[in-house]
Write an enzyme that holds these catalytic residues in place. Structure first.
Site, PDB file in Angstrom:
ATOM      1  N   PRO A  88      -2.295  -8.861 -24.065  1.00 51.50           N
ATOM      2  CA  PRO A  88      -1.784  -8.305 -22.807  1.00 51.50           C
ATOM      3  C   PRO A  88      -0.317  -7.901 -22.940  1.00 51.50           C
ATOM      4  CG  PRO A  88      -1.936 -10.686 -22.630  1.00 51.50           C
ATOM      5  CD  PRO A  88      -2.519 -10.328 -23.961  1.00 51.50           C
ATOM      6  N   ASP A  92       4.042  -9.875 -25.667  1.00 54.09           N
ATOM      7  CA  ASP A  92       2.744 -10.527 -25.477  1.00 54.09           C
ATOM      8  C   ASP A  92       2.872 -11.493 -24.302  1.00 54.09           C
ATOM      9  OD1 ASP A  92       0.419 -12.006 -25.541  1.00 54.09           O
ATOM     10  OD2 ASP A  92       0.506 -12.451 -27.692  1.00 54.09           O
ATOM     11  N   HIS A  93       2.213 -11.176 -23.190  1.00 53.80           N
ATOM     12  CA  HIS A  93       2.361 -11.977 -21.984  1.00 53.80           C
ATOM     13  C   HIS A  93       1.726 -13.363 -22.119  1.00 53.80           C
ATOM     14  CE1 HIS A  93       3.550 -12.673 -17.975  1.00 53.80           C
ATOM     15  NE2 HIS A  93       3.414 -11.439 -17.508  1.00 53.80           N
ATOM     16  N   ARG A  94       0.866 -13.563 -23.090  1.00 58.65           N
ATOM     17  CA  ARG A  94       0.290 -14.890 -23.304  1.00 58.65           C
ATOM     18  C   ARG A  94       1.346 -15.872 -23.793  1.00 58.65           C
ATOM     19  NH1 ARG A  94      -4.178 -13.501 -27.628  1.00 58.65           N
ATOM     20  NH2 ARG A  94      -2.247 -12.653 -28.522  1.00 58.65           N
ATOM     21  N   ALA A  95       2.292 -15.366 -24.581  1.00 61.12           N
ATOM     22  CA  ALA A  95       3.289 -16.240 -25.199  1.00 61.12           C
ATOM     23  C   ALA A  95       4.616 -16.251 -24.453  1.00 61.12           C
ATOM     24  CB  ALA A  95       3.525 -15.806 -26.652  1.00 61.12           C
TER      25      ALA A  95
END
Length: 460
Positions: free
Chosen positions: A259, A432-435
């Protein structure tokens, strides 16, 4: 007991690689850790080391052959082991004896040809009628048998990408197997075949005059004219290189699974340019580029906001205690991103030297696989082409990539509200929106832009 040496999975996403060399000859002993094979991936050259001492009993794949990952490439024996019946040992492992070869042709062990509809033995090596470019994977292939169409993996991929139905192909491989040459011939035929205009069927004769057709409604639109084939000229289909396929797989997976979100910023860099000129005037061994200072600024921003020096994994967040930064390098074959290690601990002159060395070897195809792995961020710069601003796709498993544009002279508002000319550099950060969350990325961007405008802090 003899065992098969199979082509290892060198890099994530690689389906096939080239067996580029055998440093150890068949029959010669080797020690644990010796390089017994060299492999060329899409981006690097890799040495395959022996896990233990032994001897190569037989080479199954000649140098220069494209091999599917997991395929057998040699038969190995233990240290001091002697095998009187190598063919029997291979047969016991599911690999048959080699067919008759012309004089001077390297022998490659291949399985016995299966009966129609019978799948080959697991791990067997398929003989290729298309030459060294055809993968040696053992895949049942050939003309239809019991409703099935058999072909090599490369032939299947080429046909699928070209949109050619398998049932329209005629295999020229052993027992009618479809190989790469068959697909390429079909592609060439299609490119040179002109579409034909079929004449309209004539009306059947009638004994009585036909009734006049009913007039169409007044509101009915006129029928469009029939399409007329237009000669658009000849086109060529250039097969994808392994590097281009690797780039496509990796970046497609990144956009599909990571994402992305984006932050844009700009900084006045007159002080940065002046610092670069002063450093180069001091006579450093390697000339410092703006990109070298940007890479150092990225590392310094990671130090200022250490929560961003991470990558996402399914098991947890991996945090790093050093800052390794990828540097995008354009080559004739495509983009590669070698990684500079410990940028936060290197003086800018060593960063410049390391980047120059990696870029040179990237263009010559001489990078090692480990030089393409690791890091939490990449810098990609198109400023030298005059591009002012762009966005980039994250290089997994990294968490961010910084796209750097060209520095331009522009009017800017000064602190006292006046106007002045300054050199402005625009950057776009893909995250990276996850991290990394938005607020954290914004903190990083603020620290990075501040470093560009106060460049002495980059060197501390």
């Amino acid at each position: 007991m003899p065992e098969l040496l199979r082509m290892p999975g060198i890099a994530a996403g690689d389906e096939e690689v080239v067996l580029s060399g055998w440093p150890v000859a068949a029959g010669a002993p080797f020690a644990a850790g010796d390089v017994i094979a060299t492999v060329e991936t899409a981006k690097a050259n890799v040495d395959v080391e022996a896990p233990s001492a032994g001897v190569i009993l037989r080479v199954l794949v000649p140098e220069g052959t494209t091999v599917q990952v997991g395929d057998p490439i040699a038969l190995l024996g233990a240290e001091g082991e002697q095998v009187s019946d190598v063919d029997g040992a291979l047969a016991g492992l599911g690999v048959g004896p080699a067919p008759t070869q012309a004089a001077g042709t390297p022998a490659v062990d291949t399985p016995p040809t299966p009966a129609a509809g019978t799948p080959p033995a697991p791990g067997a090596v398929e003989p290729s009628a298309a030459g060294a470019g055809e993968p040696s994977a053992a895949v049942a292939s050939g003309g239809p048998a019991n409703g099935r169409v058999f072909a090599s993996p490369l032939a299947r991929k080429l046909a699928r990408e070209a949109g050619i139905p398998f049932e329209t192909l005629t295999g020229t491989g052993p027992h009618g197997r479809i190989v790469r040459a068959d697909v390429e011939a079909a592609i060439a035929d299609r490119a040179t075949t002109e579409p034909e205009v079929q004449p309209a069927p004539s009306a059947a004769p009638s004994a009585a005059p036909a009734a006049p057709p009913a007039a169409p409604p007044a509101t009915a639109p006129a029928s469009p004219p029939a399409a007329v084939p237009v000669d658009s000229g000849r086109s060529d289909l250039v097969p994808h290189s392994r590097l281009r396929r690797a780039i496509a797989r990796r970046l497609t997976a990144s956009k599909a699974t990571v994402p992305h979100f984006y932050l844009r910023g700009s900084a006045t860099v007159d002080a940065l340019l002046a610092l670069r000129a002063d450093i180069n005037a001091a006579g450093t061994a390697a000339k410092i580029s703006v990109n070298d200072l940007v890479v150092k600024a990225v590392a310094a921003a990671h130090r200022a906001v250490p929560e961003t020096n991470v990558v996402w994994t399914d098991d947890g967040m991996r945090r790093f205690d050093t800052v390794d930064i990828g540097v995008a390098v354009a080559t004739d074959g495509g983009l590669v991103t070698p990684v500079v290690r410990g940028v936060d601990r290197l003086p800018v002159s060593q960063v410049a030297a390391a980047t120059g060395d990696l870029a040179d070897r990237a263009r010559r195809g001489a990078l090692r696989q480990d030089e393409l792995e690791g890091g939490s961020a990449t810098v990609t710069n198109l400023g030298m082409y005059g591009t002012e601003e762009f966005t980039a796709i994250i290089n997994p498993p990294q968490s961010m990539i910084l796209a750097v544009g060209a520095a331009r002279r522009e009017p800017v508002v000064t602190a006292d509200g006046g106007l002045a000319a300054a050199t402005v550099l625009r950057v776009t950060l893909s995250v990276d929106h996850r991290a990394i969350d938005g607020a954290l990325a914004a903190r990083w961007m603020r620290a990075f832009l501040d470093l560009l405008e106060h460049p002495l802090r980059i060197l501390i």
